[in-house]
Motif scaffolding. Sequence first.
Motif, PDB file in Angstrom:
ATOM      1  N   PRO A   3       0.827  -1.206   0.000  1.00  0.00           N
ATOM      2  CA  PRO A   3       0.000   0.000   0.000  1.00  0.00           C
ATOM      3  C   PRO A   3       0.859   1.252   0.000  1.00  0.00           C
ATOM      4  O   PRO A   3       1.995   1.246   0.477  1.00  0.00           O
ATOM      5  N   ALA A   4       0.323   2.318  -0.560  1.00  0.00           N
ATOM      6  CA  ALA A   4       1.030   3.589  -0.552  1.00  0.00           C
ATOM      7  C   ALA A   4       1.134   4.090   0.884  1.00  0.00           C
ATOM      8  O   ALA A   4       0.244   3.837   1.705  1.00  0.00           O
ATOM      9  N   PRO A   5       2.220   4.793   1.231  1.00  0.00           N
ATOM     10  CA  PRO A   5       2.304   5.376   2.569  1.00  0.00           C
ATOM     11  C   PRO A   5       1.125   6.330   2.799  1.00  0.00           C
ATOM     12  O   PRO A   5       0.557   6.881   1.857  1.00  0.00           O
ATOM     13  N   ALA A   6       0.779   6.521   4.063  1.00  0.00           N
ATOM     14  CA  ALA A   6      -0.300   7.453   4.381  1.00  0.00           C
ATOM     15  C   ALA A   6       0.061   8.856   3.922  1.00  0.00           C
ATOM     16  O   ALA A   6      -0.786   9.587   3.397  1.00  0.00           O
ATOM     17  N   VAL A   7       1.311   9.235   4.116  1.00  0.00           N
ATOM     18  CA  VAL A   7       1.795  10.534   3.627  1.00  0.00           C
ATOM     19  C   VAL A   7       3.278  10.387   3.326  1.00  0.00           C
ATOM     20  O   VAL A   7       3.989   9.641   3.997  1.00  0.00           O
ATOM     21  N   GLU A   8       3.724  11.081   2.292  1.00  0.00           N
ATOM     22  CA  GLU A   8       5.111  10.952   1.851  1.00  0.00           C
ATOM     23  C   GLU A   8       5.626  12.293   1.328  1.00  0.00           C
ATOM     24  O   GLU A   8       4.925  13.017   0.621  1.00  0.00           O
ATOM     25  N   LEU A   9       6.857  12.617   1.708  1.00  0.00           N
ATOM     26  CA  LEU A   9       7.552  13.782   1.170  1.00  0.00           C
ATOM     27  C   LEU A   9       8.712  13.287   0.325  1.00  0.00           C
ATOM     28  O   LEU A   9       9.463  12.394   0.752  1.00  0.00           O
ATOM     29  N   ARG A  10       8.854  13.855  -0.867  1.00  0.00           N
ATOM     30  CA  ARG A  10       9.939  13.475  -1.764  1.00  0.00           C
ATOM     31  C   ARG A  10      10.760  14.709  -2.110  1.00  0.00           C
ATOM     32  O   ARG A  10      10.306  15.604  -2.818  1.00  0.00           O
ATOM     33  N   GLY A  11      11.987  14.761  -1.598  1.00  0.00           N
ATOM     34  CA  GLY A  11      12.871  15.886  -1.883  1.00  0.00           C
ATOM     35  C   GLY A  11      12.255  17.226  -1.527  1.00  0.00           C
ATOM     36  O   GLY A  11      12.476  18.230  -2.214  1.00  0.00           O
ATOM     37  N   ALA A  12      11.504  17.272  -0.439  1.00  0.00           N
ATOM     38  CA  ALA A  12      10.741  18.473  -0.084  1.00  0.00           C
ATOM     39  C   ALA A  12      11.617  19.544   0.552  1.00  0.00           C
ATOM     40  O   ALA A  12      12.360  19.284   1.507  1.00  0.00           O
ATOM     41  N   SER A  13      11.519  20.752   0.005  1.00  0.00           N
ATOM     42  CA  SER A  13      12.197  21.918   0.573  1.00  0.00           C
ATOM     43  C   SER A  13      11.182  23.021   0.787  1.00  0.00           C
ATOM     44  O   SER A  13      10.185  23.115   0.059  1.00  0.00           O
ATOM     45  N   ARG A  14      11.431  23.847   1.781  1.00  0.00           N
ATOM     46  CA  ARG A  14      10.548  24.993   2.053  1.00  0.00           C
ATOM     47  C   ARG A  14      11.404  26.189   2.404  1.00  0.00           C
ATOM     48  O   ARG A  14      12.194  26.158   3.350  1.00  0.00           O
ATOM     49  N   ASP A  15      11.275  27.249   1.582  1.00  0.00           N
ATOM     50  CA  ASP A  15      12.026  28.485   1.790  1.00  0.00           C
ATOM     51  C   ASP A  15      11.099  29.585   2.284  1.00  0.00           C
ATOM     52  O   ASP A  15       9.924  29.644   1.909  1.00  0.00           O
ATOM     53  N   TYR A  16      11.656  30.455   3.093  1.00  0.00           N
ATOM     54  CA  TYR A  16      10.963  31.666   3.523  1.00  0.00           C
ATOM     55  C   TYR A  16      11.821  32.873   3.139  1.00  0.00           C
ATOM     56  O   TYR A  16      13.047  32.841   3.275  1.00  0.00           O
ATOM     57  N   GLY A  17      11.173  33.930   2.651  1.00  0.00           N
ATOM     58  CA  GLY A  17      11.909  35.114   2.230  1.00  0.00           C
ATOM     59  C   GLY A  17      12.536  34.905   0.863  1.00  0.00           C
ATOM     60  O   GLY A  17      12.307  33.891   0.180  1.00  0.00           O
ATOM     61  N   SER A  18      13.338  35.865   0.431  1.00  0.00           N
ATOM     62  CA  SER A  18      13.981  35.787  -0.881  1.00  0.00           C
ATOM     63  C   SER A  18      15.320  36.499  -0.845  1.00  0.00           C
ATOM     64  O   SER A  18      15.622  37.262   0.091  1.00  0.00           O
TER      65      SER A  18
END
Length: 257
Positions: free
Chosen positions: A17-32
């Motif tokens: 079965p597929a995982p309940a939730v999965e992150l793949r190479g996830a990045s999160r930036d704030y600002g610029s």
Amino acid sequence: MTAPQDTGTAPRRADLPAPAVELRGASRDYGSGQARVRALDGVSIAFAAGSWTAVMGPSGSGKSTLLHCAAGLEQVSAGQVLLSGDDITTAGERELTELRRGRIGFVFQSFNLIGSLTAEQNVTLPLRLAGRRVSGKQVRQVLASVGLDDRRRHRPRELSGGQQQRVAIARAMVTRPAVLFADEPTGALDSGSARQVLRLLRGMVTSAGQTIVMVTHDPAAAAAADSVVFLSDGRIADRALAPSAREVAERLARLEA
């Protein structure tokens, strides 16, 4: 020993079965520009259905960011987020709202109950906001499952902190979500109430097969989970399977050092 970062690229057997939730190479930036801060840095991780995972790390390590991105409360800057195999990375706000109301449950440290509503009314609020019919039997069942059927007519001020958190859990569970996300669910509770909430969460996993992803700073709370993921500087730094509270505290201390 530091665990390697998951790649998220290995093929998955078709019969699993597929995982309940999965992150793949996830990045999160704030600002610029020069002010940009990368809170999550290429994280790949899968949370198996029916499992309870605690997420820990020093302040600023990316714990809450990981939780918010996995729950669709924030969008990743790069990578993918999948819920039961469905890619929600580029989902619009309307679709994400529907997901949060139906397939995702969220419990906060501060309970977030409405003081003028009874426990029963607080629990039914997500269903009413979604325009769904509210079954009195279903609400009583979910309140009974957290041990509060006899308190359903009480308002938050008439309940202890532990009871308020159990109402918040019932509210998150009334829609029967695929995943329950919990952000410091015992952080505002005394030790006795915290143990009650942790026993409740354990029962939900063991008896009902609920998937739980929980951020916590408390080694005892983390040790109640099936496994613990440690973050540092937005990356997975370590993992532990069924660790003791002492082992969790020692690993966290090494990261903070």
